[in-house]
Write a protein that holds these residues in place. Sequence first.
Motif, PDB file in Angstrom:
ATOM      1  N   PHE A 143       3.192 -41.729  22.077  1.00  0.00           N
ATOM      2  CA  PHE A 143       2.970 -42.149  23.463  1.00  0.00           C
ATOM      3  C   PHE A 143       2.019 -43.339  23.476  1.00  0.00           C
ATOM      4  O   PHE A 143       1.407 -43.695  22.460  1.00  0.00           O
ATOM      5  CB  PHE A 143       2.393 -40.995  24.298  1.00  0.00           C
ATOM      6  N   CYS A 144       1.907 -43.949  24.651  1.00  0.00           N
ATOM      7  CA  CYS A 144       0.996 -45.078  24.849  1.00  0.00           C
ATOM      8  C   CYS A 144       0.339 -44.911  26.212  1.00  0.00           C
ATOM      9  O   CYS A 144       0.741 -45.545  27.196  1.00  0.00           O
ATOM     10  CB  CYS A 144       1.761 -46.406  24.765  1.00  0.00           C
ATOM     11  N   VAL A 145      -0.627 -44.026  26.290  1.00  0.00           N
ATOM     12  CA  VAL A 145      -1.326 -43.778  27.547  1.00  0.00           C
ATOM     13  C   VAL A 145      -2.018 -45.066  27.995  1.00  0.00           C
ATOM     14  O   VAL A 145      -2.659 -45.759  27.203  1.00  0.00           O
ATOM     15  CB  VAL A 145      -2.357 -42.647  27.381  1.00  0.00           C
ATOM     16  N   ALA A 146      -1.844 -45.413  29.266  1.00  0.00           N
ATOM     17  CA  ALA A 146      -2.362 -46.687  29.782  1.00  0.00           C
ATOM     18  C   ALA A 146      -3.883 -46.765  29.688  1.00  0.00           C
ATOM     19  O   ALA A 146      -4.596 -45.821  30.044  1.00  0.00           O
ATOM     20  CB  ALA A 146      -1.927 -46.869  31.230  1.00  0.00           C
ATOM     21  N   ASP A 147      -4.347 -47.897  29.190  1.00  0.00           N
ATOM     22  CA  ASP A 147      -5.774 -48.197  29.173  1.00  0.00           C
ATOM     23  C   ASP A 147      -6.037 -49.175  30.306  1.00  0.00           C
ATOM     24  O   ASP A 147      -5.768 -50.367  30.201  1.00  0.00           O
ATOM     25  CB  ASP A 147      -6.167 -48.820  27.829  1.00  0.00           C
ATOM     26  N   TYR A 148      -6.555 -48.669  31.426  1.00  0.00           N
ATOM     27  CA  TYR A 148      -6.756 -49.498  32.610  1.00  0.00           C
ATOM     28  C   TYR A 148      -7.905 -50.483  32.458  1.00  0.00           C
ATOM     29  O   TYR A 148      -8.073 -51.373  33.289  1.00  0.00           O
ATOM     30  CB  TYR A 148      -6.997 -48.612  33.833  1.00  0.00           C
ATOM     31  N   THR A 149      -8.695 -50.345  31.406  1.00  0.00           N
ATOM     32  CA  THR A 149      -9.815 -51.267  31.192  1.00  0.00           C
ATOM     33  C   THR A 149      -9.402 -52.493  30.381  1.00  0.00           C
ATOM     34  O   THR A 149     -10.156 -53.451  30.289  1.00  0.00           O
ATOM     35  CB  THR A 149     -10.977 -50.556  30.470  1.00  0.00           C
ATOM     36  N   ALA A 150      -8.208 -52.453  29.790  1.00  0.00           N
ATOM     37  CA  ALA A 150      -7.735 -53.564  28.956  1.00  0.00           C
ATOM     38  C   ALA A 150      -6.767 -54.444  29.754  1.00  0.00           C
ATOM     39  O   ALA A 150      -6.204 -54.013  30.762  1.00  0.00           O
ATOM     40  CB  ALA A 150      -7.040 -53.023  27.707  1.00  0.00           C
ATOM     41  N   PRO A 151      -6.555 -55.693  29.310  1.00  0.00           N
ATOM     42  CA  PRO A 151      -5.626 -56.576  30.019  1.00  0.00           C
ATOM     43  C   PRO A 151      -4.199 -56.028  30.025  1.00  0.00           C
ATOM     44  O   PRO A 151      -3.777 -55.374  29.066  1.00  0.00           O
ATOM     45  CB  PRO A 151      -5.698 -57.889  29.218  1.00  0.00           C
ATOM     46  N   GLN A 152      -3.493 -56.278  31.126  1.00  0.00           N
ATOM     47  CA  GLN A 152      -2.098 -55.857  31.230  1.00  0.00           C
ATOM     48  C   GLN A 152      -1.192 -57.022  30.858  1.00  0.00           C
ATOM     49  O   GLN A 152      -1.401 -58.144  31.292  1.00  0.00           O
ATOM     50  CB  GLN A 152      -1.782 -55.390  32.655  1.00  0.00           C
TER      51      GLN A 152
END
Length: 210
Positions: free
Chosen positions: A24-33
Amino acid sequence: MMISPIFFIFFVTLSSCYAAVQDFCVADYTAPQGPAGYSCKNPAAVTVDDFVYSALGVPGNTSNSNKLGVTAAFDSQFPGLNGLGLSMVRVDMAVGGVGPLHIHRGASELILLVQGTIKAGFIASDNTVYIQTLKQGDLMILPQGLLHFQKNIGDTPALIFASFDSPNPSVQILELALFQNDLPTELISEVTFIDTAEIKKLKGLFGGTN
């Protein structure tokens, strides 16, 4: 040489798995999208809470002009969805509520009517219209990129759950695209054949200018 059905299914499953390098790749909201979505959270920081989302258990607010409340479970709200190619929304419709003509970016929509009676449909690219009255338990598929709508035609509130084959399908509502911006009234009239007086009235209603 014959290939056993079990081996064939196993082979297809492996060959179609786009996430074979990781679970999986759980979203890291602190990193750039980026264009492919959110960056992956460090697996050491992932918890079971990243894979659970409870907001769809709460009715949406239908106190608006469309009498419609939409609660999304997209990757921007539900980090465990990131990279998995699916999402869901809850749609609450008061009596007379309407989901106006709209499209989703590159995503088909599968709606399940849980409560009430609605009329739903879409317009194909050859302008053929497909409309059906749906009752509790009915499913309807709305193909990607096509204008579609829903309307509560019953005498009780309606509840819809809809799934998408995209983690963030986006939405563009036709009436807002035309009348909630600064696209010049004269130009809208020329490309739609709508009277300028009516366009100005609609711009006043939806907050557009020019």
